[in-house]
Design an enzyme around this catalytic site. Sequence first.
Site, short mmCIF file in Angstrom:
data_model
loop_
_atom_site.label_atom_id
_atom_site.label_comp_id
_atom_site.label_asym_id
_atom_site.label_seq_id
_atom_site.Cartn_x
_atom_site.Cartn_y
_atom_site.Cartn_z
N ASP A 149 -21.88 -8.67 -23.66
CA ASP A 149 -21.53 -10.74 -23.26
C ASP A 149 -21.87 -11.10 -23.97
OD1 ASP A 149 -20.21 -8.50 -21.55
OD2 ASP A 149 -20.41 -9.53 -19.95
N TYR A 178 -21.58 -11.77 -27.72
CA TYR A 178 -19.39 -11.98 -27.20
C TYR A 178 -19.78 -13.28 -26.75
CZ TYR A 178 -14.35 -12.70 -26.44
OH TYR A 178 -12.90 -13.66 -25.98
N GLU A 236 7.37 7.23 -18.62
CA GLU A 236 6.55 6.85 -19.01
C GLU A 236 6.04 6.01 -17.31
OE1 GLU A 236 7.58 3.11 -21.27
OE2 GLU A 236 8.26 4.09 -23.14
N LYS A 289 6.25 3.66 -14.47
CA LYS A 289 6.56 2.77 -13.98
C LYS A 289 5.65 2.05 -13.04
CE LYS A 289 10.97 0.65 -11.94
NZ LYS A 289 10.73 -0.13 -10.95
N ASP A 338 4.22 -1.38 -11.37
CA ASP A 338 4.51 -2.02 -10.12
C ASP A 338 4.13 -3.53 -10.75
OD1 ASP A 338 6.24 -2.68 -7.87
OD2 ASP A 338 4.83 -1.52 -6.58
N ARG A 378 12.09 -12.54 -16.93
CA ARG A 378 13.17 -12.11 -16.88
C ARG A 378 14.92 -12.54 -16.45
NH1 ARG A 378 16.57 -8.34 -13.38
NH2 ARG A 378 17.79 -6.93 -15.17
N TYR A 382 6.24 -1.85 -23.28
CA TYR A 382 7.02 -0.51 -23.47
C TYR A 382 7.47 -0.56 -23.84
CZ TYR A 382 9.39 -2.36 -19.35
OH TYR A 382 9.89 -3.37 -18.59
N LYS A 390 11.22 7.11 -8.17
CA LYS A 390 11.21 6.51 -7.53
C LYS A 390 10.57 7.53 -6.63
CE LYS A 390 12.32 2.17 -6.83
NZ LYS A 390 11.83 0.80 -7.35
N CYS A 433 13.35 -15.23 27.25
CA CYS A 433 13.14 -16.30 25.94
C CYS A 433 10.83 -16.09 25.98
CB CYS A 433 13.19 -17.02 25.42
SG CYS A 433 12.53 -17.96 23.75
N CYS A 438 10.14 -19.52 25.24
CA CYS A 438 10.19 -21.13 26.27
C CYS A 438 10.83 -20.75 27.56
CB CYS A 438 11.50 -21.69 25.54
SG CYS A 438 13.17 -21.27 25.29
N CYS A 454 17.91 -16.09 22.33
CA CYS A 454 17.45 -17.73 23.65
C CYS A 454 18.24 -18.55 23.19
CB CYS A 454 16.37 -17.71 22.53
SG CYS A 454 15.47 -19.33 23.11
N CYS A 506 14.12 -25.17 21.47
CA CYS A 506 13.19 -23.48 22.06
C CYS A 506 12.28 -23.77 20.39
CB CYS A 506 13.99 -22.64 22.37
SG CYS A 506 12.49 -21.05 21.49
S1 IVH Z 1 11.92 -0.31 -19.46
C1 IVH Z 1 16.08 -0.22 -19.74
N1 IVH Z 1 9.61 0.69 -18.66
O1 IVH Z 1 11.08 -1.02 -13.58
C2 IVH Z 1 14.85 -0.66 -19.74
N2 IVH Z 1 10.10 -0.26 -17.21
O2 IVH Z 1 14.71 -1.88 -13.52
C3 IVH Z 1 14.26 -1.39 -19.13
N3 IVH Z 1 9.06 -0.95 -15.43
O3 IVH Z 1 13.32 -4.35 -14.82
C4 IVH Z 1 12.63 -1.21 -18.54
N4 IVH Z 1 7.57 -0.22 -16.77
O4 IVH Z 1 10.53 -4.40 -14.73
C5 IVH Z 1 10.83 -0.01 -18.41
N5 IVH Z 1 7.57 1.84 -18.98
C6 IVH Z 1 7.81 0.95 -17.99
C7 IVH Z 1 8.18 0.05 -17.12
C8 IVH Z 1 9.64 -0.77 -16.48
C9 IVH Z 1 7.94 -0.89 -15.15
C10 IVH Z 1 9.49 -2.19 -14.78
C11 IVH Z 1 10.52 -3.42 -15.30
C12 IVH Z 1 12.21 -3.33 -15.18
C13 IVH Z 1 12.28 -2.75 -13.68
C14 IVH Z 1 13.41 -1.21 -14.59
#
Ligand code: IVH
Length: 671
Positions: free
Chosen positions: A33, A36, A114, A116, A118, A137, A230, A317, A411, A414, A429, A434
Site C-alpha cells: 500500500d 502504491y 453465470e 446471478k 444480486d 437500468r 457480463y 432462482k 385497537c 388507541c 381501527c 388514531c
Molecule cells: S444477463 C438479457 N447476467 O439479473 C440479459 N443478468 O432480470 C439480461 N443479473 O437485470 C441480463 N447477474 O441485473 C445477466 N450474470 C448475469 C447477471 C444478471 C445478475 C441481473 C441483472 C438483470 C437481472 C435479470
Amino acid sequence: MKKNPQHRIEELRDLIREHDHRYFVLAQPSISDFEYDQLLKELNQFESENPHLITPDSPTQRVGSDLSKEFKPVQHKTQMLSLANIYSEEELVDFDRRVREGLPQGEKVEYVCELKIDGVSVSLRYIDGMLKVAATRGDGAVGDEVTNNVRTIRSVPLSVKRNFLKDLLLDEFEVRGEVYMELETFKKLNEERELNGEKTFANPRNSAAGTLKLQDPQVVAKRPLQIFLYYLFSEKDDLKYQHENLQLLDLLGFRINKNFRLCKNLDEVIEFCREWEAKKDELPYEIDGVVIKVNSLKQQKILGNIAKSPRWAAAYKFKPKQATTLLNNITWQVGRTGSLTPVAELKPIFLAGSTISRATLHNIDEIRRKDIREGDLVVIEKGGDVIPKVVSVDLSKRSENSEEIKLPNTCPACGSKLFKPADEVAVYCDNSLCPEQIKGRILHFASRGAMDIEGLGEALVNLFVDLGFLHDYSDIYSLNQKREKLVNIERLGEKSIDNLLNAIEESKKRSFDKVLFALGIRYVGAGAAKKLAQHFLSIDKLSEATEEEIESIHEIGPSISKSVKRFFSDENNSKLIERLNKAGINFSLEKKETESSKFQGKYFVLTGTLFSMSREEAKEKIEKNGGHVSSSVSRNTHYVIAGENSGSKLDKAQKLDITILTEEQFLELIK
Ligand code: IVH
C-alpha cells in the site's frame, strides 16, 4: 535529470492503472500500500504543477466533487432486458426445449452458465476507449445517469487499453453488469449506521442501490461498491459467442465473474445449478441464482425477445433461504388506513445477510391456516423480497399450554373499537385520529412516489407526532413557523431542520397527480391518481364528479370511485385540502400544452410494444401535436405505429394500405 512531466505523468498513470487492476480486479496486488501511495502522491504532485495535463481518465480523477441534484435520464441504445425466472429443474427442461424449438431443426445448442449477482444492473458506454456514460437500468428503455458514482468504483476502468481496441476495432462499445456490495462491506456499513442512529439497509442489494443513487460521489467512494461485467455490445458485428465476450471483457481489463462455465448440454447446466445452489454461501457476495444464456450470438438473434425478456436466456432462482427461530409474541401493527396487520416478533436470527427479528403474518386467516402461536418454534424464509415470512411451525416443539391467536378486541394503539368490512379478511381501527393512522398517513404523504420530502422518514414523523408538532399532513407546511422549537429538539440541530424545511418548501412544486396520490385516498394508487388528475385537471372538478363520471375513465373501477366520493364527503378532508391549498400545494394540472399542430386532424393507431416509450407517452406526444389516437384500424386511420410483435392491427393496416411507421420513423416525425 528532470523528466519530461508529460512522460512521467503517463508512466505513473499506466503504473497506477496496472496496480488498480491487480488489486481491484484480479485481487492479486504486487506492491505494498505504501509503494502504491507513493506513486499516487507523485502523480498528484505532477498534476498540480501541470494542471493542463489532467485528463478525465487519470486515476486522480475518480472521485468528483460535484453533487448530482438530479439524475439525468439516459436513453439506452438497446433495451436493458430482464430475465424470465425458472424455479425448478423441470422448468429448466422446458426452457431448453423452447430454445431448441425456436432454432433450425437439429442445431446444436451450447449454454453459458453465470452466477446471478444480486445487485443493481448498470450500463457503461465507452467512446474512443474512455468511459463516457454510466446508467442504471430504469425501466429498461431509459435509466438514470450515475456516471460520477460509477467512476468511484475502483475496478471500473476509466479508459481501456487502447492497443487492444485497435486490434478489435471497438471504437464505441457498451458493457453491462451488476454493481453490488460485498457482504463484509454491507455489514460494516450497517453497524456504522446503527451507531449513528440511521436506518439500516435490509440487504446488500438495497444498500448498493441506495449508494449508487447518492448525490455526493465523495460519500459513494467511502462505501466501496464492486462490479462484475457480463455483457459486451458493439455495433461492429464480429462478436460471436457469449463465452468469448466474457474473455474479451477480461482482456480489456473489466472485472468479470470467473465462475462461469460453458455447458455443452442441459445436463451440464443442471449440474452447474445444483453445484452453486449448494455452495453459494461460500462466496463473499450474494447471488440469488444462475443465469443461463445461449452461447451463440447468432442463435440469440434468431430466438429474439418476448416483451421485455429474451427467449435465449433465463434466471434459475435458488430456493429462498430458511432458518428456524423462536416466535416470542405477536403484535398488531396499525396501518394508515387503520388496517391491523399481525407481526411475528422473533428471537433475532442471522439469515441471508441480515439479522431478522420480525416477520409479517399478513392476516388472521393466515395465522389460523398455519396454526401459528406465541412461543412456537417457526421456520422463517427470506425470498427475493425484503420482508421475511413465517413458513411453518415445528409442532413437535409446541408447549402444552399454548393458545390459539385471537384478534384483539380494540385497537392496540388507541383503544378504539374495531370493525371488519364484510368482503375483507382484515379488521380496521375505527378512529381516524388514531396516532398510528396519523403517522402512517403523514409518512405516506411524504414518501417517494408522493410529495417526496427528503428527510421526513419514519423516525422523524413518529417524533413529531408524539411531540405534538404534527396532527395531520397539512401541519407539515406550518413547521417553518416552529423552527425555533424544532432546532432545540435533542439530536436534531439547525442544519438538519433547515434541510428539512427546504425539502418541505421544495415539495410544493410536486404536480397535481402526485399530490392526489399523497392524500392517501383508499385504493387510489399512483397510477389511478395520474388518470384522475389527467381527466379532471383540478381537485374542484374531481370533488364534484359523480361516481359514474369517475368510473367512465378507462381502468377506474367502482371501488376507486366510491372511495373518492367518500373521501370528499368527509368534512375533515375538505378542511385538510383547504389548508394545503393555502400553503400553495398544486391542486390542478396545467392543461396539456400543444407543441405543434403538425398532426392536426390525423388519426393514429398504436400496436405492438414500443421500446423507447410507453403507449401512454406516445399518445401524449401525438395529442400534443394535435393528433388523435384510436384503438382500432379503419379506413379513417392515417398512421399505424408498429412496435415489436405487432399483430392483427398491422395486418389490417397493410390490407387497407395505411402508412405504417416504425418506432424510429415516429421518433423522427416528432423531433
Ligand atoms: S444477463 C438479457 N447476467 O439479473 C440479459 N443478468 O432480470 C439480461 N443479473 O437485470 C441480463 N447477474 O441485473 C445477466 N450474470 C448475469 C447477471 C444478471 C445478475 C441481473 C441483472 C438483470 C437481472 C435479470
